[in-house]
Motif scaffolding. Structure first.
Motif, PDB file in Angstrom:
ATOM      1  N   ILE A 276      -0.559  11.002  -2.027  1.00 45.65           N
ATOM      2  CA  ILE A 276       0.765  10.534  -1.610  1.00 45.65           C
ATOM      3  C   ILE A 276       0.661   9.248  -0.807  1.00 45.65           C
ATOM      4  N   ALA A 277      -0.343   9.159   0.069  1.00 45.32           N
ATOM      5  CA  ALA A 277      -0.525   7.950   0.867  1.00 45.32           C
ATOM      6  C   ALA A 277      -0.758   6.736  -0.023  1.00 45.32           C
ATOM      7  N   GLU A 278      -1.535   6.916  -1.102  1.00 40.76           N
ATOM      8  CA  GLU A 278      -1.791   5.796  -2.002  1.00 40.76           C
ATOM      9  C   GLU A 278      -0.547   5.433  -2.811  1.00 40.76           C
ATOM     10  N   ASN A 283       5.006   5.161   3.158  1.00 49.05           N
ATOM     11  CA  ASN A 283       6.453   5.087   3.373  1.00 49.05           C
ATOM     12  C   ASN A 283       7.089   6.373   2.847  1.00 49.05           C
ATOM     13  N   ILE A 284       6.978   7.431   3.637  1.00 46.92           N
ATOM     14  CA  ILE A 284       7.482   8.731   3.200  1.00 46.92           C
ATOM     15  C   ILE A 284       7.798   9.568   4.433  1.00 46.92           C
ATOM     16  N   ARG A 366       7.468   3.738  -2.622  1.00 42.38           N
ATOM     17  CA  ARG A 366       6.448   2.686  -2.638  1.00 42.38           C
ATOM     18  C   ARG A 366       7.079   1.296  -2.601  1.00 42.38           C
ATOM     19  N   GLU A 367       8.267   1.176  -3.216  1.00 36.83           N
ATOM     20  CA  GLU A 367       8.989  -0.099  -3.223  1.00 36.83           C
ATOM     21  C   GLU A 367       9.781  -0.324  -1.938  1.00 36.83           C
ATOM     22  N   ARG A 368       9.485   0.473  -0.930  1.00 36.90           N
ATOM     23  CA  ARG A 368      10.081   0.350   0.411  1.00 36.90           C
ATOM     24  C   ARG A 368      11.546   0.766   0.448  1.00 36.90           C
ATOM     25  N   ASN A 369      11.988   1.560  -0.522  1.00 39.10           N
ATOM     26  CA  ASN A 369      13.325   2.141  -0.442  1.00 39.10           C
ATOM     27  C   ASN A 369      13.360   3.205   0.649  1.00 39.10           C
TER      28      ASN A 369
END
Length: 398
Positions: A276-278, A283-284, A366-369
């Motif tokens: 998940i980190a990768e 961002n989670i 990942r796209e910073r949403n």
């Protein structure tokens, strides 16, 4: 002829100025990529214009910084590389490329850039991080101590040194084991068969978790097995903690002589955090991170959800906003409910909408949403958002 030449020269000069002005407007509007394209076109027409060359390098650097913020590390590295080609004497372009490569886990490329930066504290810090991440703890400590000599007032360096000094005495007495994706360090006094069982469980976790999330990391993962006392001294984690991932998987095994189902579940749980980190570049929200990890772990060893059932009946379910940050400051009872609720929401997402929807949520993160936007985009075909999901989940508890 003289007049024509003068007019042509004026027109050319005007064109150079217009490229520069257009690019500046784009930069001020927050669109460095488009500014780069304009300046590349202008510089191709006027390759000896030093102002355009400098402006292009600056725009490439700005584009690289924006991509870093968006977690597009390979693209950021390429932007900084192009800027460096224009001005190889500018050390900051190479240094920023090194940061992008490091965050993308291209440790060899990053090391080269930081070594070129010279014997300065920022470069030494990152060189130490590379050593730390690749299992060379003594090397990391030596580099950070040298960085501290260069910048004695930098408290972040001291924090890195303190962490390494806590870990070094423990890791010095550890043996090593390896598999296709994992570097295992373990207390030499542990039963010899236990390390092999742990490596086998890690490989199984790799196959299962990566298939569920449709993402297969390629960077080797360091894993450390501790006695319980060593685990507490190294991680300073709460008493209820059964494992930790902080760039390395850290597991307390106590006096175990063989791998239990509970320990195997923890291995699956912690490896899920690696994947998940990768995917999300961290961002989670914690509830989704821990919830997905619990799904993978509970397949190996299930836990009852008594606290959640009681909380639902008493209308004392924890709001998601309270579960977005770290659980580490919670006491045992609070953490128990937090993990059960996180598991329940994540499991509801998977059961109702499938793993593909969860994969899309993670890609959107990942796209910073934001989590709200990430869920809404992933579930757009259902006309569903996070508020709607939570409403359905609460109804399911009843």
């Amino acid at each position: 002829m003289l007049l024509l030449a003068c007019l042509t020269g004026t027109a050319l000069a005007g064109d150079q100025v217009s490229y520069s002005a257009q690019a500046q407007t784009l930069l001020q509007g927050g669109d460095p990529d488009q500014a780069v394209e304009v300046l590349k076109k202008g510089f191709s027409l006027f390759p000896y214009d030093l102002q355009l060359k400098a402006q292009l390098a600056g725009a490439l650097s700005a584009a690289g910084e924006l991509k870093l913020k968006q977690n597009r590390y390979s693209e950021a590295a390429d932007s900084f590389s192009q800027a460096k080609e224009l001005f190889p004497q500018r050390g900051d372009f190479g240094f920023m490329r090194g940061i992008a490569l490091y965050l993308g886990k291209d440790y060899d490329g990053a090391r080269t850039e930081f070594q070129e930066a010279g014997d300065v504290a920022p470069a030494l810090i990152y060189l130490g991080k590379i050593s730390y991440d690749t299992g060379d703890l003594p090397g990391a400590l030596a580099l950070w101590r040298r960085a501290k000599e260069k910048d004695p007032d930098n408290q972040s360096i001291q924090a890195l040194i303190d962490k390494a000094e806590r870990e070094l005495p423990v890791e010095n007495k550890m043996d090593k084991g390896y598999s296709s994706m994992f570097d295992l360090s373990f207390d030499a006094e542990l039963p010899p068969g236990l390390s092999a069982e742990v490596l086998d469980a890690l490989e199984s976790a790799y196959n299962t978790v990566c298939a569920d999330l449709n993402y297969f990391p390629t960077t080797r993962v360091p894993v450390l097995l501790y006695t319980k006392s060593d685990y507490r001294s190294v991680t300073a984690g709460p008493d209820w903690s059964g494992g930790l991932y902080d760039g390395k998987i850290r597991l307390p095994v106590g006096n175990a002589t063989t791998l239990t189902k509970q320990m195997r579940a923890v291995i699956f749980h912690e490896f899920t955090h690696v994947v998940i980190a990768e995917i999300t570049r961290n961002n989670i929200p914690t509830w989704l991170n821990e919830g997905l990890a619990e799904i993978e772990g509970r397949r190996e060893f299930g836990h009852p959800t008594v606290e959640l059932s009681r909380a639902a009946k008493e209308d004392k379910v924890i709001p998601l906003s309270f579960l977005s940050g770290s659980f580490m400051a919670m006491n045992g009872n609070e953490a128990g409910l937090a993990y059960q609720e996180s598991y329940s929401v994540a499991n509801f997402l998977v059961s109702r909408y499938g793993w593909y929807a969860v994969q899309e949520i993670l890609k959107n993160l990942r796209e910073r949403n934001s989590i709200d936007d990430a869920v809404a985009k992933a579930l757009s075909s259902y006309s569903m958002d996070l508020t709607g999901v939570m409403r359905e989940w609460r109804d399911s508890l009843k």
